[in-house]
Each structure stands twice: as C-alpha cells, then as structure tokens.
Design a protein around this motif. Structure first.
Motif, PDB file in Angstrom:
ATOM      1  N   GLU A  60       0.906  -1.240  -0.118  1.00 46.14           N
ATOM      2  CA  GLU A  60       0.086  -0.047   0.023  1.00 46.14           C
ATOM      3  C   GLU A  60       0.804   1.316   0.255  1.00 46.14           C
ATOM      4  O   GLU A  60       0.300   2.476  -0.441  1.00 46.14           O
ATOM      5  CB  GLU A  60      -0.801  -0.058   1.169  1.00 46.14           C
ATOM      6  CG  GLU A  60      -2.152  -1.295   1.283  1.00 46.14           C
ATOM      7  CD  GLU A  60      -2.796  -1.098   2.061  1.00 46.14           C
ATOM      8  OE1 GLU A  60      -2.342  -0.885   3.471  1.00 46.14           O
ATOM      9  OE2 GLU A  60      -4.044  -1.829   2.057  1.00 46.14           O
ATOM     10  N   ARG A  61       2.062   1.314   0.579  1.00 50.27           N
ATOM     11  CA  ARG A  61       2.855   2.376   0.639  1.00 50.27           C
ATOM     12  C   ARG A  61       3.924   2.335  -0.873  1.00 50.27           C
ATOM     13  O   ARG A  61       4.676   3.003  -0.781  1.00 50.27           O
ATOM     14  CB  ARG A  61       3.733   2.320   1.687  1.00 50.27           C
ATOM     15  CG  ARG A  61       2.908   2.615   2.901  1.00 50.27           C
ATOM     16  CD  ARG A  61       3.872   2.489   4.456  1.00 50.27           C
ATOM     17  NE  ARG A  61       4.680   1.135   4.615  1.00 50.27           N
ATOM     18  CZ  ARG A  61       3.973   0.194   5.065  1.00 50.27           C
ATOM     19  NH1 ARG A  61       2.865   0.257   5.597  1.00 50.27           N
ATOM     20  NH2 ARG A  61       4.881  -0.951   5.461  1.00 50.27           N
ATOM     21  N   GLN A  63       5.867   0.136  -1.897  1.00 43.80           N
ATOM     22  CA  GLN A  63       7.203  -0.426  -1.606  1.00 43.80           C
ATOM     23  C   GLN A  63       7.145  -1.904  -2.234  1.00 43.80           C
ATOM     24  O   GLN A  63       6.360  -2.640  -1.767  1.00 43.80           O
ATOM     25  CB  GLN A  63       7.462  -0.657  -0.150  1.00 43.80           C
ATOM     26  CG  GLN A  63       7.554   0.814   0.583  1.00 43.80           C
ATOM     27  CD  GLN A  63       7.745   0.633   2.066  1.00 43.80           C
ATOM     28  OE1 GLN A  63       6.665  -0.038   2.748  1.00 43.80           O
ATOM     29  NE2 GLN A  63       8.256   1.321   2.932  1.00 43.80           N
TER      30      GLN A  63
END
Length: 86
Positions: A60-61, A63
């Motif tokens: 979600e980030r 990454q």
C-alpha cells in the motif's frame, strides 16, 4: 484487507498498476502475480513480442515486496535436420 499494486514489464514496455487489488495476505498476492505473469507470457512470448515478462508487486505504500519473472529462450538448430525416411 491489504492492497497490492501490480506493475508489469514486457520487454521495454512498462505498465504501472494504478488501482491495486485487495488480498488477505502476501501469499495470495504472490499467487495472483505468478498466474498473471504466466498468462501474459503464454500470450506474448511465443509471438516474439518480448522474451521476459516481470510482475512487480508493491504494498500500500508502493514499496516493492515481490517480483515474479517469466522468460523464454529459443535455440534453433542450424542447419535444420533433414527428414529421414518416408
């Protein structure tokens, strides 16, 4: 459920996954990435459009948490063997 984003590389072509998909865990996202890479490879690799397909999975980030690659190598025999018999 966590959201995962799937970016796809087909040779020089790059398609960024914008919306993402929800999966209960990374294992489920991994299965989806593997199935997607295999499906894309099955459609594209034999046609010569690309020799490798890569699916990059991000959390979600955004990454990267996983990369799945499918490749094909073709080696032709030269000279082509002559037919024997009938």
């Amino acid at each position: 459920m966590p959201r995962f984003f799937f970016d796809i590389r087909e040779g020089a072509r790059f398609v960024k996954g914008e919306e993402g998909l929800e999966f209960p865990n990374l294992d489920s996202a991994e299965r989806e990435a593997a199935e997607s890479a295999a499906s894309i490879g099955r459609d594209l690799l034999p046609k010569g459009d690309a020799r490798e397909v890569t699916v990059e999975v991000s959390n979600e980030r955004r990454q990267r948490v996983l990369t799945v690659s499918v490749s094909m190598r073709l080696d032709r025999v030269h000279p082509y063997p002559a037919r024997h018999g009938g």
